[in-house]
Design an enzyme around this catalytic site. Structure first.
Site, PDB file in Angstrom:
ATOM      1  N   TYR A  27      -1.164  -0.770   9.790  1.00 59.47           N
ATOM      2  CA  TYR A  27      -1.244  -1.384   8.458  1.00 59.47           C
ATOM      3  C   TYR A  27       0.082  -1.200   7.719  1.00 59.47           C
ATOM      4  CZ  TYR A  27      -3.502  -2.417   3.921  1.00 59.47           C
ATOM      5  OH  TYR A  27      -3.862  -2.966   2.715  1.00 59.47           O
ATOM      6  N   LYS A  80       2.614  -4.099   6.207  1.00 62.28           N
ATOM      7  CA  LYS A  80       2.873  -4.140   4.762  1.00 62.28           C
ATOM      8  C   LYS A  80       4.363  -3.971   4.467  1.00 62.28           C
ATOM      9  CE  LYS A  80      -1.150  -5.092   3.179  1.00 62.28           C
ATOM     10  NZ  LYS A  80      -1.343  -6.385   2.483  1.00 62.28           N
ATOM     11  N   SER A 106       0.853  -1.197   0.000  1.00 64.09           N
ATOM     12  CA  SER A 106       0.000   0.000   0.000  1.00 64.09           C
ATOM     13  C   SER A 106       0.881   1.237   0.000  1.00 64.09           C
ATOM     14  CB  SER A 106      -0.858  -0.005   1.271  1.00 64.09           C
ATOM     15  OG  SER A 106      -1.347   1.295   1.513  1.00 64.09           O
ATOM     16  N   SER A 107       0.341   2.333  -0.525  1.00 63.04           N
ATOM     17  CA  SER A 107       1.125   3.586  -0.542  1.00 63.04           C
ATOM     18  C   SER A 107       1.368   4.091   0.876  1.00 63.04           C
ATOM     19  CB  SER A 107       0.349   4.658  -1.324  1.00 63.04           C
ATOM     20  OG  SER A 107      -0.914   4.883  -0.710  1.00 63.04           O
ATOM     21  N   CYS A 108       0.642   3.573   1.853  1.00 65.80           N
ATOM     22  CA  CYS A 108       0.833   4.079   3.226  1.00 65.80           C
ATOM     23  C   CYS A 108       2.114   3.539   3.854  1.00 65.80           C
ATOM     24  CB  CYS A 108      -0.384   3.775   4.097  1.00 65.80           C
ATOM     25  SG  CYS A 108      -0.487   2.079   4.592  1.00 65.80           S
ATOM     26  N   HIS A 149     -13.041   3.392   3.307  1.00 67.60           N
ATOM     27  CA  HIS A 149     -12.190   4.464   2.771  1.00 67.60           C
ATOM     28  C   HIS A 149     -13.092   5.598   2.280  1.00 67.60           C
ATOM     29  CE1 HIS A 149      -9.196   1.114   2.485  1.00 67.60           C
ATOM     30  NE2 HIS A 149      -8.427   2.085   2.922  1.00 67.60           N
TER      31      HIS A 149
HETATM   32  O1  GFB Z   1      -9.648   6.997   2.632  1.00 69.24           O
HETATM   33  P1  GFB Z   1      -9.242   7.389   4.025  1.00 69.24           P
HETATM   34  O2  GFB Z   1     -10.063   6.847   5.148  1.00 69.24           O
HETATM   35  O3  GFB Z   1      -7.763   6.903   4.298  1.00 69.24           O
HETATM   36  O4  GFB Z   1      -9.224   8.999   4.187  1.00 69.24           O
HETATM   37  P2  GFB Z   1      -6.308   7.484   3.968  1.00 69.24           P
HETATM   38  C1  GFB Z   1      -8.744   9.820   3.168  1.00 69.24           C
HETATM   39  C2  GFB Z   1      -9.057  11.263   3.529  1.00 69.24           C
HETATM   40  O5  GFB Z   1     -10.490  11.475   3.352  1.00 69.24           O
HETATM   41  C3  GFB Z   1      -8.765  11.643   4.998  1.00 69.24           C
HETATM   42  C4  GFB Z   1     -10.999  12.169   4.487  1.00 69.24           C
HETATM   43  O6  GFB Z   1      -8.231  12.957   5.000  1.00 69.24           O
HETATM   44  C5  GFB Z   1     -10.153  11.636   5.637  1.00 69.24           C
HETATM   45  O7  GFB Z   1     -10.253  12.526   6.745  1.00 69.24           O
HETATM   46  N1  GFB Z   1     -12.441  11.881   4.607  1.00 69.24           N
HETATM   47  C6  GFB Z   1     -13.415  12.821   4.459  1.00 69.24           C
HETATM   48  C7  GFB Z   1     -13.002  10.695   4.853  1.00 69.24           C
HETATM   49  N2  GFB Z   1     -14.623  12.264   4.654  1.00 69.24           N
HETATM   50  C8  GFB Z   1     -14.395  10.928   4.894  1.00 69.24           C
HETATM   51  C9  GFB Z   1     -15.270   9.835   5.143  1.00 69.24           C
HETATM   52  O8  GFB Z   1     -16.506   9.971   5.225  1.00 69.24           O
HETATM   53  N3  GFB Z   1     -14.690   8.603   5.328  1.00 69.24           N
HETATM   54  C10 GFB Z   1     -13.328   8.427   5.266  1.00 69.24           C
HETATM   55  N4  GFB Z   1     -12.809   7.187   5.448  1.00 69.24           N
HETATM   56  N5  GFB Z   1     -12.447   9.461   5.043  1.00 69.24           N
HETATM   57  C11 GFB Z   1      -5.733   4.943   4.052  1.00 69.24           C
HETATM   58  C12 GFB Z   1      -5.291   3.989   5.148  1.00 69.24           C
HETATM   59  O9  GFB Z   1      -5.432   6.269   4.500  1.00 69.24           O
HETATM   60  O10 GFB Z   1      -5.041   4.732   2.858  1.00 69.24           O
HETATM   61  C13 GFB Z   1      -5.421   2.565   4.685  1.00 69.24           C
HETATM   62  O11 GFB Z   1      -6.087   4.230   6.301  1.00 69.24           O
HETATM   63  C14 GFB Z   1      -4.778   2.375   3.335  1.00 69.24           C
HETATM   64  O12 GFB Z   1      -4.818   1.716   5.627  1.00 69.24           O
HETATM   65  C15 GFB Z   1      -5.248   3.410   2.351  1.00 69.24           C
HETATM   66  O13 GFB Z   1      -3.392   2.484   3.481  1.00 69.24           O
HETATM   67  C16 GFB Z   1      -4.524   3.265   1.030  1.00 69.24           C
HETATM   68  O14 GFB Z   1      -6.113   7.644   2.515  1.00 69.24           O
HETATM   69  O15 GFB Z   1      -6.024   8.656   4.839  1.00 69.24           O
END
Ligand code: GFB
Length: 311
Positions: A133, A137, A104-106, A176
């Site tokens: 995570y 990874k 993952s990119s994380c 996500h």
């Molecule tokens: O997709 P996300 O949960 O994960 O959040 P990451 C991306 C951005 O969207 C963050 C915002 O800045 C969140 O605050 N966001 C806005 C929201 N509204 C929402 C919402 O309703 N739901 C969610 N989930 N986010 C992930 C990792 O990080 O990247 C995983 O947690 C994985 O483990 C993935 O590595 C590739 O992009 O921040």
């Protein structure tokens, strides 16, 4: 080639099944999670000893968005470590010569240079909101690298950017951002609500790759005789979360207001991948974000109607 796709029922796994079904000379070995629990080492060894696949793609993982990672850090680290260690070691023990591990990119540092090149792995601190995570990874990526160096097997990894598409998880808290927005806007429009709550400030930038493109990139890399130990997969472009909200609202047809809740975490400010290595090798993503959101909304509605929506 007998190819075992570990995690074939997940979003990435099912995209890999769709991609390899089209591939001549490939027979798929598939085992549902409730039959083979990859966190149980004996179960993985028994499967690979019995089936002896020629290649394995490890797409199984415990995944989730920013909220899920900070709510369940123990499971995110343990389950993903166990899946990687069990599957890679059993593959090696059973003489499997080719394994492709989904990272993952994380895995990259919170403040990595943008776009992020593969060689800045472990160069500084990780993003705290997805550290569990990321560590699992990174361990999987390194296991592949060291088994390859020590035993001469072709175990290699891919680091995809944020993926989305059919079969995604639509849980309002643990998903996500892109699937969460599709569901939030759809339900708000259906219920005639005029407001949707948004997490964070909307300022972070994210890159999104449709999962069918990611599966195609995996098929491309699996055919290379001497693939890189790990390589980024992405589109090379990103948008702010604010822009993403607008795009998804337009596709879903929600015309109400978006209220930003800055008490929710933003996570890493940006994680745009440098995809020049993969471009040079000859692969590029095909699906634009707008087209990908339209296709994903259609699959959301179809999964909802069929009662197969994961939420
Ligand atoms: O997709 P996300 O949960 O994960 O959040 P990451 C991306 C951005 O969207 C963050 C915002 O800045 C969140 O605050 N966001 C806005 C929201 N509204 C929402 C919402 O309703 N739901 C969610 N989930 N986010 C992930 C990792 O990080 O990247 C995983 O947690 C994985 O483990 C993935 O590595 C590739 O992009 O921040």
């Amino acid at each position: 080639m007998k190819l075992y796709i570990a995690g074939h029922q997940g979003m990435v796994g099912s995209a890999l099944v769709r991609r390899f079904q089209r591939e001549a000379g490939v027979s798929l070995l598939l085992r549902p999670f409730n039959e083979v629990d990859l966190t149980r080492q004996a179960a993985v060894e028994a499967l690979l000893a019995a089936e002896k696949p020629d290649a394995v793609i490890i797409a199984a993982a415990r995944v989730g968005g920013i909220h899920a990672n900070s709510t369940y850090p123990a499971e995110f680290l343990y389950d993903n470590l166990a899946i990687a260690a069990n599957t890679l070691h059993a593959a090696y023990r059973q003489g499997v010569k080719r394994v492709l591990f989904l990272g993952s990119s994380c895995v990259y540092p919170r403040l990595a240079p943008q776009p992020i090149p593969e060689d800045c792995l472990l160069s500084s601190a990780l993003e705290p909101t997805n550290e569990p995570y990321a560590i699992a990874k990174i361990a999987g990526l390194k296991l592949c690298q060291y088994y390859r160096r020590q035993y001469g097997v072709t175990f290699h990894s891919v680091m995809p950017t944020n993926l989305y598409g059919p079969g995604d998880n639509y849980h309002l808290e643990d998903s996500h951002v892109l699937p969460a927005l599709i569901r939030k806007f759809h339900e708000a429009r259906e219920a005639g609500r005029l407001e949707v709550a948004a997490w964070g400030t909307g300022a972070p930038r994210r890159e999104f790759l449709h999962v069918d493109d990611a599966a195609d990139a995996c098929a491309f890399l699996l055919r290379l005789a001497d693939p890189p130990d790990w390589i980024n997969i992405g589109t090379g472009t990103d948008v702010t979360i604010k822009e993403l909200y607008k795009m998804v609202a337009a596709v879903v047809g929600f015309q109400g207001r978006i209220v930003w809740d800055a008490s929710k975490p933003d996570g890493t400010p940006r994680k745009l991948l440098d995809v020049s290595k993969l471009t040079t090798l000859g692969w590029k993503a095909k699906t634009s974000l707008r087209e990908g959101i339209e296709k994903t909304y259609a699959s959301y509605l179809a999964e909802k109607a069929a009662g197969t929506l994961r939420a």
